[in-house]
Design a protein around this motif. Structure first.
Motif, PDB file in Angstrom:
ATOM      1  N   MET A   1      17.665  76.586  61.734  1.00 56.81           N
ATOM      2  CA  MET A   1      16.834  77.589  62.369  1.00 56.81           C
ATOM      3  C   MET A   1      15.600  76.890  62.715  1.00 56.81           C
ATOM      4  SD  MET A   1      16.434  79.436  58.352  1.00 56.81           S
ATOM      5  CE  MET A   1      15.083  80.192  59.803  1.00 56.81           C
ATOM      6  N   PHE A   2      14.900  77.750  64.043  1.00 55.85           N
ATOM      7  CA  PHE A   2      14.118  76.774  64.297  1.00 55.85           C
ATOM      8  C   PHE A   2      12.617  76.555  63.999  1.00 55.85           C
ATOM      9  CE2 PHE A   2      16.652  77.489  67.969  1.00 55.85           C
ATOM     10  CZ  PHE A   2      17.064  75.560  68.165  1.00 55.85           C
ATOM     11  N   ASP A   3      12.477  78.595  63.330  1.00 61.55           N
ATOM     12  CA  ASP A   3      11.437  78.715  62.487  1.00 61.55           C
ATOM     13  C   ASP A   3      11.430  80.447  62.003  1.00 61.55           C
ATOM     14  OD1 ASP A   3      11.086  80.995  64.719  1.00 61.55           O
ATOM     15  OD2 ASP A   3       9.965  79.450  65.479  1.00 61.55           O
ATOM     16  N   ASP A   4      10.211  80.925  61.836  1.00 54.23           N
ATOM     17  CA  ASP A   4      10.462  82.307  61.392  1.00 54.23           C
ATOM     18  C   ASP A   4      10.830  83.584  61.915  1.00 54.23           C
ATOM     19  OD1 ASP A   4      10.651  81.083  58.610  1.00 54.23           O
ATOM     20  OD2 ASP A   4       8.115  81.262  58.154  1.00 54.23           O
ATOM     21  N   ASP A   5      11.041  82.802  63.806  1.00 57.84           N
ATOM     22  CA  ASP A   5      11.040  84.003  64.773  1.00 57.84           C
ATOM     23  C   ASP A   5      12.899  84.124  65.170  1.00 57.84           C
ATOM     24  OD1 ASP A   5       8.511  84.539  64.220  1.00 57.84           O
ATOM     25  OD2 ASP A   5       8.054  83.128  65.828  1.00 57.84           O
ATOM     26  N   GLU A   6      13.856  82.899  65.040  1.00 55.63           N
ATOM     27  CA  GLU A   6      14.901  82.573  65.891  1.00 55.63           C
ATOM     28  C   GLU A   6      15.422  81.918  65.313  1.00 55.63           C
ATOM     29  OE1 GLU A   6      14.405  82.297  70.263  1.00 55.63           O
ATOM     30  OE2 GLU A   6      16.153  80.850  70.144  1.00 55.63           O
ATOM     31  N   VAL A   7      17.028  82.536  64.841  1.00 59.47           N
ATOM     32  CA  VAL A   7      17.695  81.733  64.637  1.00 59.47           C
ATOM     33  C   VAL A   7      18.822  81.354  65.241  1.00 59.47           C
ATOM     34  CG1 VAL A   7      19.888  81.142  62.692  1.00 59.47           C
ATOM     35  CG2 VAL A   7      17.134  81.916  62.003  1.00 59.47           C
ATOM     36  N   THR A   8      19.194  79.960  66.215  1.00 59.80           N
ATOM     37  CA  THR A   8      20.572  79.966  66.916  1.00 59.80           C
ATOM     38  C   THR A   8      21.692  79.134  66.210  1.00 59.80           C
ATOM     39  OG1 THR A   8      19.008  79.019  68.325  1.00 59.80           O
ATOM     40  CG2 THR A   8      21.156  78.736  68.809  1.00 59.80           C
ATOM     41  N   VAL A   9      22.502  80.357  66.482  1.00 62.78           N
ATOM     42  CA  VAL A   9      24.330  79.933  66.313  1.00 62.78           C
ATOM     43  C   VAL A   9      25.037  79.361  66.801  1.00 62.78           C
ATOM     44  CG1 VAL A   9      26.102  80.731  64.380  1.00 62.78           C
ATOM     45  CG2 VAL A   9      23.560  81.556  64.211  1.00 62.78           C
ATOM     46  N   GLU A  10      25.552  78.256  66.858  1.00 58.87           N
ATOM     47  CA  GLU A  10      26.085  78.217  68.006  1.00 58.87           C
ATOM     48  C   GLU A  10      27.993  78.077  67.505  1.00 58.87           C
ATOM     49  OE1 GLU A  10      25.722  73.953  69.741  1.00 58.87           O
ATOM     50  OE2 GLU A  10      23.321  74.045  69.632  1.00 58.87           O
ATOM     51  N   LEU A  11      29.079  78.756  68.172  1.00 57.10           N
ATOM     52  CA  LEU A  11      30.450  78.860  67.610  1.00 57.10           C
ATOM     53  C   LEU A  11      30.400  78.121  68.986  1.00 57.10           C
ATOM     54  CD1 LEU A  11      29.325  82.503  68.283  1.00 57.10           C
ATOM     55  CD2 LEU A  11      30.010  81.297  65.974  1.00 57.10           C
ATOM     56  N   VAL A  12      32.500  78.743  69.069  1.00 60.50           N
ATOM     57  CA  VAL A  12      32.998  77.441  69.943  1.00 60.50           C
ATOM     58  C   VAL A  12      32.796  77.961  71.408  1.00 60.50           C
ATOM     59  CG1 VAL A  12      35.308  76.987  70.865  1.00 60.50           C
ATOM     60  CG2 VAL A  12      34.577  77.027  68.034  1.00 60.50           C
ATOM     61  N   HIS A  22      14.947  90.809  58.651  1.00 63.25           N
ATOM     62  CA  HIS A  22      16.432  90.745  57.422  1.00 63.25           C
ATOM     63  C   HIS A  22      17.435  89.500  57.919  1.00 63.25           C
ATOM     64  CE1 HIS A  22      18.313  94.017  60.389  1.00 63.25           C
ATOM     65  NE2 HIS A  22      19.202  92.987  59.976  1.00 63.25           N
ATOM     66  N   GLU A  23      17.952  89.013  59.214  1.00 66.22           N
ATOM     67  CA  GLU A  23      18.891  88.513  60.236  1.00 66.22           C
ATOM     68  C   GLU A  23      18.099  87.264  59.052  1.00 66.22           C
ATOM     69  OE1 GLU A  23      20.365  89.416  63.419  1.00 66.22           O
ATOM     70  OE2 GLU A  23      21.325  91.355  62.233  1.00 66.22           O
ATOM     71  N   ILE A  24      17.503  86.880  60.212  1.00 65.53           N
ATOM     72  CA  ILE A  24      16.428  85.582  59.946  1.00 65.53           C
ATOM     73  C   ILE A  24      16.638  85.239  58.491  1.00 65.53           C
ATOM     74  CG2 ILE A  24      14.245  84.287  60.691  1.00 65.53           C
ATOM     75  CD1 ILE A  24      14.286  85.978  63.212  1.00 65.53           C
ATOM     76  N   ALA A  25      16.068  86.267  57.577  1.00 65.68           N
ATOM     77  CA  ALA A  25      15.557  85.855  56.129  1.00 65.68           C
ATOM     78  C   ALA A  25      16.665  85.221  55.443  1.00 65.68           C
ATOM     79  CB  ALA A  25      15.529  86.926  54.978  1.00 65.68           C
ATOM     80  N   MET A  26      18.713  86.202  55.594  1.00 66.16           N
ATOM     81  CA  MET A  26      19.397  85.811  55.322  1.00 66.16           C
ATOM     82  C   MET A  26      20.433  84.248  55.657  1.00 66.16           C
ATOM     83  SD  MET A  26      22.989  87.214  56.441  1.00 66.16           S
ATOM     84  CE  MET A  26      23.300  86.821  57.620  1.00 66.16           C
ATOM     85  N   TYR A  27      19.578  84.374  56.471  1.00 64.94           N
ATOM     86  CA  TYR A  27      20.099  82.087  57.149  1.00 64.94           C
ATOM     87  C   TYR A  27      18.844  81.381  56.708  1.00 64.94           C
ATOM     88  CZ  TYR A  27      23.163  83.649  60.817  1.00 64.94           C
ATOM     89  OH  TYR A  27      24.239  83.869  61.282  1.00 64.94           O
ATOM     90  N   GLY A  28      18.164  81.662  56.469  1.00 63.78           N
ATOM     91  CA  GLY A  28      16.408  81.240  55.505  1.00 63.78           C
ATOM     92  C   GLY A  28      16.616  80.884  54.023  1.00 63.78           C
ATOM     93  N   LYS A  29      17.608  81.026  53.294  1.00 64.06           N
ATOM     94  CA  LYS A  29      17.959  81.728  52.024  1.00 64.06           C
ATOM     95  C   LYS A  29      19.190  80.475  52.250  1.00 64.06           C
ATOM     96  CE  LYS A  29      16.573  86.262  50.120  1.00 64.06           C
ATOM     97  NZ  LYS A  29      17.142  87.679  49.764  1.00 64.06           N
ATOM     98  N   VAL A  30      19.921  80.567  53.159  1.00 62.44           N
ATOM     99  CA  VAL A  30      21.648  80.202  53.077  1.00 62.44           C
ATOM    100  C   VAL A  30      21.353  78.986  53.043  1.00 62.44           C
ATOM    101  CG1 VAL A  30      24.077  79.253  54.449  1.00 62.44           C
ATOM    102  CG2 VAL A  30      22.429  82.374  53.735  1.00 62.44           C
ATOM    103  N   PHE A  31      20.095  78.301  54.219  1.00 68.25           N
ATOM    104  CA  PHE A  31      19.592  77.335  54.454  1.00 68.25           C
ATOM    105  C   PHE A  31      19.309  76.476  53.331  1.00 68.25           C
ATOM    106  CE2 PHE A  31      16.946  73.613  55.994  1.00 68.25           C
ATOM    107  CZ  PHE A  31      18.038  73.510  57.309  1.00 68.25           C
TER     108      PHE A  31
END
Length: 57
Positions: A1-12, A22-31
């Motif tokens: 997570m960079f901030d409340d505006d963007e999440v980057t997920v690295e895959l293979v 709403h997706e950023i909020a989900m990642y924030g809760k998990v983080f």
């Protein structure tokens, strides 16, 4: 997570850029939950040392 505006997920083979609030909020809760479960400092060092020692057994 960079901030409340963007999440980057690295895959293979690529990465995802998440920008929906709403997706950023989900990642924030998990983080936050994962940060609460993590160990730090001396406790982390002891855990890593024990894991490395177990490889030698």
């Amino acid at each position: 997570m960079f901030d409340d505006d963007e999440v980057t997920v690295e895959l293979v083979l690529e990465h995802l850029t998440i920008t929906q609030p709403h997706e950023i909020a989900m990642y924030g809760k998990v983080f936050t939950k994962m940060a609460e479960l993590a160990v730090y400092g001396k406790t982390a060092r002891n855990l890593i040392t024990s894991a490395v020692a177990a490889l030698d057994d």
